[in-house]
Design an enzyme around this catalytic site. Structure first.
Site, mmCIF file in Angstrom:
data_model
loop_
_atom_site.group_PDB
_atom_site.id
_atom_site.type_symbol
_atom_site.label_atom_id
_atom_site.label_comp_id
_atom_site.label_asym_id
_atom_site.label_seq_id
_atom_site.Cartn_x
_atom_site.Cartn_y
_atom_site.Cartn_z
ATOM 1 N N CYS A 180 0.807 -1.230 0.000
ATOM 2 C CA CYS A 180 0.000 0.000 0.000
ATOM 3 C C CYS A 180 0.841 1.282 0.000
ATOM 4 O O CYS A 180 0.284 2.384 -0.081
ATOM 5 C CB CYS A 180 -0.931 0.000 1.194
ATOM 6 S SG CYS A 180 -1.881 -1.515 1.333
ATOM 7 N N HIS B 283 -3.183 7.925 5.731
ATOM 8 C CA HIS B 283 -3.348 6.597 5.154
ATOM 9 C C HIS B 283 -4.776 6.128 5.434
ATOM 10 O O HIS B 283 -5.434 5.603 4.534
ATOM 11 C CB HIS B 283 -2.313 5.634 5.730
ATOM 12 C CG HIS B 283 -2.236 4.340 4.999
ATOM 13 N ND1 HIS B 283 -1.980 4.271 3.648
ATOM 14 C CD2 HIS B 283 -2.408 3.052 5.415
ATOM 15 C CE1 HIS B 283 -1.996 3.003 3.263
ATOM 16 N NE2 HIS B 283 -2.254 2.246 4.311
ATOM 17 N N GLU C 229 -2.109 5.442 13.393
ATOM 18 C CA GLU C 229 -1.712 6.619 12.615
ATOM 19 C C GLU C 229 -1.928 7.905 13.402
ATOM 20 O O GLU C 229 -1.073 8.794 13.391
ATOM 21 C CB GLU C 229 -2.483 6.668 11.302
ATOM 22 C CG GLU C 229 -2.060 7.828 10.412
ATOM 23 C CD GLU C 229 -2.579 7.735 8.986
ATOM 24 O OE1 GLU C 229 -2.078 8.495 8.131
ATOM 25 O OE2 GLU C 229 -3.483 6.906 8.726
ATOM 26 N N LYS D 11 -9.837 7.854 1.246
ATOM 27 C CA LYS D 11 -10.235 6.455 0.993
ATOM 28 C C LYS D 11 -11.716 6.253 1.287
ATOM 29 O O LYS D 11 -12.341 5.332 0.768
ATOM 30 C CB LYS D 11 -9.398 5.497 1.837
ATOM 31 C CG LYS D 11 -7.953 5.330 1.373
ATOM 32 C CD LYS D 11 -7.230 4.319 2.236
ATOM 33 C CE LYS D 11 -5.786 4.099 1.786
ATOM 34 N NZ LYS D 11 -4.913 5.262 2.033
ATOM 35 N N HIS E 268 -9.635 2.027 -1.132
ATOM 36 C CA HIS E 268 -8.195 1.811 -0.957
ATOM 37 C C HIS E 268 -7.646 1.194 -2.244
ATOM 38 O O HIS E 268 -7.910 0.029 -2.543
ATOM 39 C CB HIS E 268 -7.982 0.882 0.232
ATOM 40 C CG HIS E 268 -6.559 0.782 0.680
ATOM 41 N ND1 HIS E 268 -5.481 1.117 -0.124
ATOM 42 C CD2 HIS E 268 -6.021 0.361 1.875
ATOM 43 C CE1 HIS E 268 -4.362 0.919 0.540
ATOM 44 N NE2 HIS E 268 -4.651 0.463 1.750
ATOM 45 N N PHE F 89 1.474 -2.949 4.549
ATOM 46 C CA PHE F 89 1.803 -4.271 5.063
ATOM 47 C C PHE F 89 3.297 -4.535 4.828
ATOM 48 O O PHE F 89 3.873 -4.108 3.818
ATOM 49 C CB PHE F 89 1.000 -5.353 4.344
ATOM 50 C CG PHE F 89 -0.415 -5.508 4.838
ATOM 51 C CD1 PHE F 89 -0.873 -4.826 5.949
ATOM 52 C CD2 PHE F 89 -1.283 -6.362 4.192
ATOM 53 C CE1 PHE F 89 -2.178 -4.987 6.417
ATOM 54 C CE2 PHE F 89 -2.593 -6.537 4.637
ATOM 55 C CZ PHE F 89 -3.035 -5.844 5.752
#
Length: 403
Positions: free
Chosen positions: A162, A294, A305, A326, A331, A390
């Site tokens: 991502c 994010h 975050e 998002k 996403h 990830f």
């Protein structure tokens, strides 16, 4: 160190097939997430996504091109054309050799994988199209952009889940800043909304079945999207000499690794990336007015975050606006940072902060100004774009208003 500016932008995503349509949707807080239209959707437990609708590849590409272009490559070429047309650049001679391409994608030709697995395993065919490999490879989009516009400098693809787009754009920024190139075409693309692509994500149990609600206490997971965004990064003096319109300046970039867990985010790793981008851009915390988060809408990401932002910004965190687009476009995995950079440029250029839609209940662990549900007019001089992937891979870009 040379200065780097943005002189073109293009996109196709669930909110719009170009930049004006996308920004209008962001200003209106419109949701591009809806019921998926794809084969075997009834076999999926997750049936929503930020899908590009009203899209017909056959009206945009000929049969030979469609045989070579996976959906993620098609999206990239569409976005690249808009960005390059807007920049006014043509590539020949020395400029062609000093211009390159860096794109991010996590999955590459996922639709091609999906279609050909079906062909072999489900339909029992023993042969596939001879172009399957060049169609599905992760670097296909970068290579086709390079060939289409005669870009002969460094051209490659970054795949860091991502964070792929932010890593790619950071690499493009550094290429120009150190003098290796004068122009870089950069951004990211993803087209993972196929049966196999969604089924794989279902296995992680991080997907929402109804909506993406970043930072809201009742959030219940992420929603996949698809699309691309492409930008023209250019050395400042080069852009100024030719009278180009400058949309924003890229001033800083940092990347870190959590070195901790393959899926769980780390506050420390994210905070170090944020602080690193500020330091690289010679920005003080109080210089930054907006962060495009994010903000996946998962329980773990959003609170981590927010904690990372609070750590990096200290007492100034309460003065920041932070939102996750998002919630509107989904996403885009490897392409997500690129589409989100559009919101950063809109904040700097137009003074409009894109909202976090779907926000319903305050979460004490996400107690920042998340610009809930409605866009906001505000003048900001510097912004950050966060991407945390990830694998514990973090990439943060810092931008200023056009010089």
């Amino acid at each position: 160190m040379r200065r780097v500016v943005i002189t073109g932008q293009g996109t196709i995503n669930a909110l719009g097939h170009d930049v004006p349509a996308t920004l209008e949707a962001m200003r209106e807080g419109r949701c591009g997430i809806g019921p998926l239209q794809l084969r075997d959707v009834d076999r999926l437990s997750v049936r929503i996504g930020g899908q590009v609708t009203d899209y017909d590849a056959e009206t945009l590409f000929n049969r030979q091109q469609i045989a070579l272009y996976d959906r993620f490559t098609q999206f990239t070429l569409i976005a690249a054309r808009e960005a390059l047309d807007g920049s006014g650049l043509t590539f020949a001679g020395d400029l062609a050799t000093r211009s390159g391409v860096v794109f991010g994608t996590a999955g590459g030709g996922v639709n091609t994988w999906d279609e050909n697995y079906r062909s072999v395993y489900e339909e029992g065919k023993n042969r596939v199209h001879p172009f399957v490999v060049p169609k599905l490879m992760n670097n296909a989009a970068a290579s086709h952009v390079s060939m289409e516009w005669n870009l002969k400098g460094p051209s490659y693809t970054v795949a860091t889940a991502c964070a792929s787009s932010n890593h790619a754009m950071g690499q493009a920024f550094q290429c120009i800043r150190v003098g290796a190139c004068d122009v870089m075409v950069t951004g990211g693309s993803e087209a993972m909304l196929s049966f196999g692509g969604i089924k794989a994500w279902e296995g992680l149990r991080v997907m929402s079945k109804d909506a993406c609600r970043p930072f809201s206490a009742n959030r219940n997971g992420m929603v996949q999207g698809e699309g691309a965004a492409v930008f023209i990064f250019e050395e400042y003096e080069h852009a100024k000499r030719r009278g180009a319109e400058i949309l924003a300046e890229v001033v800083g970039f940092a990347m870190t690794s959590d070195a901790a867990d393959i899926v769980m985010p780390s506050k420390q790793g994210a905070a170090r990336a944020i602080s690193g981008a500020l330091a690289d851009g010679r920005l003080n915390p109080e210089d930054v007015g907006y962060i495009n988060a994010h903000g996946t809408g998962t329980a773990a990401n959003d609170k981590v975050e927010c904690a990372a932002v609070a750590d990096a910004f200290g007492q100034h965190a309460d003065d920041l606006m932070i939102s996750s687009t998002k919630s509107m476009h989904g996403h885009l995995i490897g392409g997500t940072g690129a589409v989100e950079l559009l919101a950063c440029i809109m904040a700097l250029k137009d003074g409009v902060i894109a909202p976090t839609i779907g926000y319903e209940e305050p979460d004490p662990e996400c107690a920042l100004d998340v610009v809930p549900n409605e866009a906001r007019e505000a003048r900001v001089g510097a912004v950050l774009s966060n991407a945390f992937a990830f694998g514990g891979l973090n990439a943060v870009l810092a931008l200023r208003s056009a010089p």
